[in-house]
Design a protein around this motif. Structure first.
Motif, PDB file in Angstrom:
ATOM      1  N   UNK A  85       0.924  -1.162  -0.045  1.00 52.95           N
ATOM      2  CA  UNK A  85       0.137  -0.147  -0.075  1.00 52.95           C
ATOM      3  C   UNK A  85       0.925   1.192  -0.064  1.00 52.95           C
ATOM      4  N   UNK A  86       1.878   1.285   0.462  1.00 49.79           N
ATOM      5  CA  UNK A  86       2.675   2.402   0.866  1.00 49.79           C
ATOM      6  C   UNK A  86       3.962   2.669  -0.246  1.00 49.79           C
ATOM      7  N   UNK A  87       3.831   1.569  -0.953  1.00 47.28           N
ATOM      8  CA  UNK A  87       5.191   1.777  -2.194  1.00 47.28           C
ATOM      9  C   UNK A  87       4.651   1.365  -3.666  1.00 47.28           C
ATOM     10  N   UNK A  88       4.030   2.311  -4.184  1.00 47.05           N
ATOM     11  CA  UNK A  88       3.665   2.403  -5.653  1.00 47.05           C
ATOM     12  C   UNK A  88       4.513   3.144  -6.738  1.00 47.05           C
ATOM     13  N   UNK A  89       4.294   2.464  -7.798  1.00 46.92           N
ATOM     14  CA  UNK A  89       5.045   3.173  -8.913  1.00 46.92           C
ATOM     15  C   UNK A  89       4.221   3.473  -9.985  1.00 46.92           C
ATOM     16  N   UNK A  90       4.945   4.235 -11.036  1.00 45.18           N
ATOM     17  CA  UNK A  90       4.219   4.731 -12.508  1.00 45.18           C
ATOM     18  C   UNK A  90       4.860   4.077 -13.665  1.00 45.18           C
ATOM     19  N   UNK A  91       4.353   3.508 -14.441  1.00 46.37           N
ATOM     20  CA  UNK A  91       4.701   3.220 -15.723  1.00 46.37           C
ATOM     21  C   UNK A  91       5.113   4.507 -16.603  1.00 46.37           C
ATOM     22  N   UNK A  92       6.311   4.963 -16.590  1.00 46.53           N
ATOM     23  CA  UNK A  92       6.363   6.245 -17.229  1.00 46.53           C
ATOM     24  C   UNK A  92       7.701   6.037 -18.311  1.00 46.53           C
ATOM     25  N   UNK A  93       7.614   4.926 -19.089  1.00 47.80           N
ATOM     26  CA  UNK A  93       8.693   4.681 -20.096  1.00 47.80           C
ATOM     27  C   UNK A  93       9.347   3.812 -19.397  1.00 47.80           C
ATOM     28  N   UNK A  94      10.891   4.105 -19.028  1.00 51.60           N
ATOM     29  CA  UNK A  94      11.848   3.037 -18.820  1.00 51.60           C
ATOM     30  C   UNK A  94      11.502   2.693 -17.446  1.00 51.60           C
ATOM     31  N   UNK A  95      10.756   3.475 -16.804  1.00 55.96           N
ATOM     32  CA  UNK A  95      10.905   3.290 -15.163  1.00 55.96           C
ATOM     33  C   UNK A  95       9.052   3.562 -14.778  1.00 55.96           C
ATOM     34  N   UNK A  96       8.851   2.745 -13.742  1.00 53.48           N
ATOM     35  CA  UNK A  96       9.484   2.099 -12.647  1.00 53.48           C
ATOM     36  C   UNK A  96       8.673   1.031 -11.927  1.00 53.48           C
ATOM     37  N   UNK A  97       9.486   0.237 -11.137  1.00 51.12           N
ATOM     38  CA  UNK A  97       9.271  -0.828 -10.633  1.00 51.12           C
ATOM     39  C   UNK A  97       7.953  -1.769 -11.019  1.00 51.12           C
ATOM     40  N   UNK A  98       6.964  -2.095 -10.125  1.00 49.51           N
ATOM     41  CA  UNK A  98       5.568  -2.905 -10.379  1.00 49.51           C
ATOM     42  C   UNK A  98       4.962  -2.573 -11.623  1.00 49.51           C
ATOM     43  N   UNK A  99       4.610  -1.022 -11.513  1.00 49.45           N
ATOM     44  CA  UNK A  99       3.810  -0.698 -12.767  1.00 49.45           C
ATOM     45  C   UNK A  99       4.692  -0.785 -14.204  1.00 49.45           C
ATOM     46  N   UNK A 100       5.760  -0.781 -14.180  1.00 43.96           N
ATOM     47  CA  UNK A 100       6.712  -1.108 -15.362  1.00 43.96           C
ATOM     48  C   UNK A 100       6.516  -2.429 -15.704  1.00 43.96           C
ATOM     49  N   UNK A 101       7.043  -3.421 -14.695  1.00 49.41           N
ATOM     50  CA  UNK A 101       6.872  -4.717 -14.916  1.00 49.41           C
ATOM     51  C   UNK A 101       5.671  -5.474 -15.465  1.00 49.41           C
ATOM     52  N   UNK A 102       4.435  -4.826 -14.882  1.00 51.30           N
ATOM     53  CA  UNK A 102       3.225  -5.305 -14.874  1.00 51.30           C
ATOM     54  C   UNK A 102       2.557  -4.729 -16.231  1.00 51.30           C
ATOM     55  N   UNK A 103       3.268  -3.644 -16.828  1.00 48.86           N
ATOM     56  CA  UNK A 103       3.025  -2.897 -17.988  1.00 48.86           C
ATOM     57  C   UNK A 103       1.496  -2.289 -17.780  1.00 48.86           C
ATOM     58  N   UNK A 104       1.382  -1.724 -16.497  1.00 50.07           N
ATOM     59  CA  UNK A 104       0.160  -0.830 -16.164  1.00 50.07           C
ATOM     60  C   UNK A 104       0.356   0.212 -17.275  1.00 50.07           C
ATOM     61  N   UNK A 105      -1.081   0.563 -17.775  1.00 54.95           N
ATOM     62  CA  UNK A 105      -1.068   1.531 -18.682  1.00 54.95           C
ATOM     63  C   UNK A 105      -1.597   2.932 -17.728  1.00 54.95           C
ATOM     64  N   UNK A 106      -0.745   3.596 -17.309  1.00 53.14           N
ATOM     65  CA  UNK A 106      -0.993   4.598 -16.504  1.00 53.14           C
ATOM     66  C   UNK A 106      -1.576   5.988 -17.241  1.00 53.14           C
TER      67      UNK A 106
END
Length: 297
Positions: A85-106
């Motif tokens: 809950x306290x550790x979130x990321x954005x899929x903003x191109x090359x970065x970052x984390x979970x959002x990038x790995x899971x290909x979340x369409x932010x």
């Protein structure tokens, strides 16, 4: 033109959710309590948290909601994605984390927010802006590129571009703030000594050069040394790449000499983020910049 929602949210803080691509996504909306709603509807500032952070933490980190309460804009703090809950990321191109790995369409998440907000409050569609810290700054750059027809201006802080290039459908005014002693997203690019992701980030120059070209701005900046009003070991140099006429937009870079991975004007609670300049108020600087711009003139 702004449309009136069937049931408008009252002034104050609201934690809201929306289903996007099979996920329940959270966002916090702060509607001013000390300023009356403008005739054309509220200007809206999207404020994106950094990587391994979240929206409530970003509220405390920048306090831009408090600034909006008196300045007269709605502050929207979207939440990224992650396993904790306290550790979130954005899929903003090359970065970052979970959002990038899971290909979340932010970007799609933000598109859905842009469609949802007018159902909850009266929004001025010509005055929608994006800012953010670190990974959230990268998200601001991505939105300026992909949703140039929706965002009137962007203001990344401590975050560079996450892609090789940008090709916005229209010139988008850019204000970028960055510390020269940032140990997470280094000014010169590469792997930051304190970076958790250990990614090889692009440099500040890479972002500025790309956006000066995309915005058809003057490639030779005017340079100004801002006054040093607080003796905290920092100083601020302003580079303005001016618009060259119709069909162009300015790019402004605030180079914070001695600044760390922090929000200018707001003391960080984490020493590891480095020094914070008090010779610049990011909230005031961002809002003053945004107020100059609206879509379609």
């Amino acid at each position: 033109m702004a449309t009136t929602p069937i049931k408008a949210l009252p002034p104050g803080r609201h934690r809201l959710t929306i289903d996007v691509d099979g996920r329940e996504r959270e966002f916090w909306v702060y509607i001013p309590t000390q300023v009356e709603e403008p005739v054309d509807g509220w200007p809206v500032v999207f404020i994106f948290h950094g990587g391994l952070s979240n929206a409530p933490t970003m509220v405390r980190f920048c306090e831009m909601n408090d600034y909006g309460d008196t300045a007269g804009f709605v502050a929207v703090f979207p939440n990224g994605t992650g396993r904790l809950p306290t550790m979130k990321t954005w899929n903003a191109g090359m970065c970052c984390g979970y959002a990038k790995r899971e290909e979340v369409d932010d970007v799609h998440f933000v598109e859905e927010l842009l469609a949802d907000l007018p159902q909850r409050l009266v929004v001025d569609p010509a005055r929608i802006y994006a800012t953010g810290m670190s990974n959230g700054g990268m998200m601001s750059y991505l939105l300026g590129d992909r949703l140039a027809d929706r965002f009137a201006a962007i203001a990344p802080v401590g975050g560079t571009m996450g892609n090789d290039t940008c090709s916005p459908s229209r010139p988008v005014p850019v204000l970028h703030m960055h510390g020269t002693d940032d140990q997470f997203v280094r000014w010169e690019g590469g792997v930051g000594p304190r970076s958790k992701s250990k990614l090889d980030f692009f440099s500040v120059d890479h972002a500025i050069e790309n956006w000066v070209t995309a915005n058809h701005a003057n490639k030779t900046p005017t340079v100004e040394q801002l006054p040093v009003t607080v003796d905290d070991g920092t100083s601020v140099e302003k580079f303005t790449y001016a618009a060259t006429g119709p069909g162009s937009a300015e790019v402004v870079l605030l180079k914070i000499h001695g600044g760390g991975h922090t929000w200018p004007g707001k003391e960080s609670r984490l020493d590891l983020l480095g020094p914070t300049t008090h010779n610049l108020d990011a909230n005031a600087e961002i809002w003053n910049f945004f107020q100059q711009y609206r879509l379609n003139g």
